[in-house]
Motif scaffolding. Structure first.
Motif, short mmCIF file in Angstrom:
data_model
loop_
_atom_site.label_atom_id
_atom_site.label_comp_id
_atom_site.label_asym_id
_atom_site.label_seq_id
_atom_site.Cartn_x
_atom_site.Cartn_y
_atom_site.Cartn_z
N LYS A 45 0.73 -1.23 -0.04
CA LYS A 45 0.01 0.38 -0.10
C LYS A 45 1.00 1.20 0.08
CE LYS A 45 -4.22 -1.92 1.60
NZ LYS A 45 -5.32 -2.04 2.58
N VAL A 48 2.00 2.34 -3.85
CA VAL A 48 1.12 2.79 -4.62
C VAL A 48 0.27 4.08 -4.00
CG1 VAL A 48 0.58 0.94 -6.06
CG2 VAL A 48 -0.57 1.27 -4.08
N GLY A 49 0.81 4.53 -2.93
CA GLY A 49 0.32 5.57 -2.34
C GLY A 49 -0.77 5.44 -1.68
N LEU A 50 -1.40 4.51 -1.30
CA LEU A 50 -2.45 4.31 -0.20
C LEU A 50 -2.18 4.74 1.09
CD1 LEU A 50 -4.03 1.08 -2.06
CD2 LEU A 50 -4.99 3.54 -2.52
N MET A 82 -2.71 -3.11 -8.81
CA MET A 82 -2.82 -3.77 -7.48
C MET A 82 -4.03 -4.69 -7.08
SD MET A 82 -2.16 -2.41 -3.75
CE MET A 82 -2.50 -3.41 -2.12
N PHE A 84 -6.39 -6.58 -4.65
CA PHE A 84 -6.62 -6.60 -3.27
C PHE A 84 -6.65 -8.14 -2.72
CE2 PHE A 84 -7.13 -2.49 -4.75
CZ PHE A 84 -6.42 -1.75 -3.95
N ASP A 162 -1.92 -8.75 -3.25
CA ASP A 162 -2.10 -8.73 -1.84
C ASP A 162 -2.91 -10.04 -1.59
OD1 ASP A 162 -1.94 -8.42 0.97
OD2 ASP A 162 -3.33 -6.63 0.81
N GLU B 116 -11.94 -2.91 0.87
CA GLU B 116 -10.98 -2.17 0.14
C GLU B 116 -11.27 -1.62 -1.34
OE1 GLU B 116 -8.12 -5.77 0.14
OE2 GLU B 116 -6.80 -4.67 1.13
N ASP B 119 -10.01 1.87 -1.39
CA ASP B 119 -8.63 1.57 -2.05
C ASP B 119 -8.73 1.44 -3.57
OD1 ASP B 119 -7.33 2.51 0.46
OD2 ASP B 119 -6.99 0.17 0.95
N ARG B 122 -9.33 4.44 -5.40
CA ARG B 122 -8.00 5.52 -5.54
C ARG B 122 -7.25 4.84 -6.53
NH1 ARG B 122 -5.88 6.23 0.25
NH2 ARG B 122 -4.25 7.44 -0.86
N MET B 123 -7.02 3.59 -6.52
CA MET B 123 -6.13 2.78 -7.53
C MET B 123 -6.51 3.36 -9.00
SD MET B 123 -3.49 1.42 -6.21
CE MET B 123 -2.73 0.63 -7.76
#
Lengths: 256, 249
Positions: A45, A48-50, A82, A84, A162, B116, B119, B122-123
């Motif tokens: 995380k 990638v700036g999360l 990414m 998840f 992940d 998620e 997230d 945002r990705m």
């Protein structure tokens, strides 16, 4: 391609990453193994700036990105896809729309180009004829594959996974692991996989990195890891051996 | 204490980002109308039902106490109308929206955070504030204003019927008394209050949703906190706005 220099991440008083130094070359498949809560997902995380690191540097494709703003990270997120731990599909959108969503945002493509990239991504993950379904109408394993397709459709240079096989049955787990290997070979992407699956790491990783309490305790090729003297690695290997023995006994019919 | 300052700072940061997104980024029109339908149409009957009983209680209690103190309840219709327009309509509507809409928003956004999806947004280069908060903010604000007007009208209508049936004041007597006590700006101030309440509910709900901790108890806790804090904020805001509006009389 991807490098971490003295990366530190804290949550309150707790230091999760304690100065990670790691370099990943282009096209490499690197598995990060470790027990839960050792900072493996936090590392992804941060990439990638999360999450924002408290100290250290992250280099992606020759660019130091640790201090990037949310806006500056947009271009990094085009390069780094990414997948998840959860499928993280948007419930209100169809499978097609879920995959097309990022393409519409990141690229200026015509509708026919979007359609062709969506279908190509779904074909790569071996999924057909579910374009108009919603995530709730397909199985968890298929949702995971669609999630992978959504990331692959953006054609990133780096793929971050992940725990891609958590909660999946062995057949789907194998299929996903094969996919990671195939995608890395066919699309020439760099893959960083966070996992607990030692047998899979031994079979498809170019390099395995072992985390313990926010630090790298060992790393090397699968062959090198087999001779590791680190206790945690030995425990992982023993667990993997036990699983493989159990599986082969089940196949032979000697164990229920 | 440091945690409270940090939380307040985070909330103000969210408000700042929301204002910037509201004016700088395109609006999701379809999603906004869907949310408006959910907020306004979905909450209409609950609000109508509750404000009717609020009107009944207001009329009967006012009459009982006025008779007790000054042996006369002739001022009840006018006094009740004023109370309904200045306080009841907007506050009851907002509190009901907090429990129905605010809780729903916090649970939805919290679940998205836990799985998620935030997230993932945002990705994919999508701002979660623009995607989730802005449509809900506009819909809840407009919905609360519309429902406030409807609630006021229904509440006064119910009060008029009870005054007629129980206290013996005919509708014309009720309207005459109301005309003497109530001014048009009371309705305007009521709608202004509803606008502020309508903005507060999704802001607080999304704030707790965005910082939801993992697990089912995380979503439950975010939902509870959002309802509690939104309710407290509405009561507090009501005091501030009532105090401010008192300067205009």
């Amino acid at each position: 391609m991807l490098e971490y220099r003295n990366l530190v991440k804290k949550f309150g008083e707790r230091t999760i990453l304690k100065g990670i130094n790691l370099k990943i070359n282009q096209g490499e498949i690197v598995f990060i193994l470790g027990t839960s809560g050792t900072g493996k997902s936090v590392l992804l995380k941060n990439t990638v700036g999360l999450l924002k690191p408290d100290a250290g540097e992250i280099w992606i494709d020759g660019e130091e990105v640790a201090g990037f703003s949310e806006f500056e990270f947009l271009k990094i997120r085009k390069k780094c896809g990414m997948v998840f731990q959860h499928p993280a599909l948007f419930d209100s959108l169809t499978i097609y729309e879920n995959i097309a969503f990022g393409l519409r945002k990141h690229f200026s493509l015509s509708e026919s180009e979007i359609s062709s990239r969506v279908n190509r991504a779904l074909k790569l993950v071996n999924i057909h004829d579910i374009n108009d379904k919603r995530p709730a109408e397909i199985s968890y394993g298929m949702q995971k594959r669609v999630s992978l397709a959504r990331t692959v459709a953006l054609e990133p240079k780096v793929l971050l996974f992940d725990e891609p096989t958590t909660g999946l049955d062995p057949v789907t787990t194998n299929a996903i692991n094969e996919l990671i290997k195939d995608l890395s070979r066919t699309l020439k992407t760099t893959s960083l996989v966070v996992s607990h699956d030692m047998p899979c790491a031994l079979s498809i990783a170019d390099r395995i990195v072992v985390f313990d309490q926010g630090q790298i305790v060992d790393q090397g090729t699968p062959q090198e890891l087999l001779n590791s003297k680190v206790k945690l690695v030995q425990e992982f290997l023993a667990e993997a051996k036990e699983m493989l023995d159990h599986d082969s006994n089940v196949i032979r019919g000697t164990t229920s | 204490m440091t945690t409270i300052y940090r939380d307040v700072y985070s909330f103000l940061e969210l408000v700042k980002k929301t204002v910037m997104s509201l004016f700088l980024k395109p609006l999701r029109v379809k999603e906004t109308f869907q949310q408006l339908y959910f907020v306004a149409n979905g909450s209409l009957w609950i609000i109508v039902f509750c404000v009717c009983f609020a009107a009944v209680v207001t009329i009967l209690e006012s009459s009982f106490h006025m008779k007790l103190v000054i042996q006369n309840d002739s001022m009840v219709p006018g006094f009740a109308s004023l109370l309904i327009l200045r306080e009841l309509g907007a506050v009851v509507t907002a509190l009901l929206l907090t429990s129905r809409v605010g809780a729903g928003i916090a649970a939805e956004v919290g679940s998205m955070k836990v799985t998620e999806q935030i997230d993932a947004l945002r990705m994919l280069g999508i701002d979660p504030i623009q995607f989730l908060l802005i449509p809900r903010l506009i819909a809840t604000t407009l919905g609360c204003m519309i429902l406030c007007v409807v609630a006021n009208l229904i509440c006064i209508f119910a009060a008029m019927i009870i005054s007629d049936q129980v206290l013996g004041y005919t509708p014309s007597m009720f309207l005459t008394a109301m005309n003497r006590f109530v001014q048009f700006r009371d309705l305007i101030f009521s709608v202004v209050k509803a606008m502020f309440f309508g903005m507060t509910i999704p802001m607080i709900s999304c704030f707790f949703g965005f910082r939801c901790k993992s697990g089912a108890d995380g979503v439950g806790s975010a939902t509870t906190q959002s309802v509690v804090f939104a309710s407290i904020s509405i009561i507090f805001l009501d005091f501030i706005l009532s105090y401010t509006f008192s300067y205009f009389y």
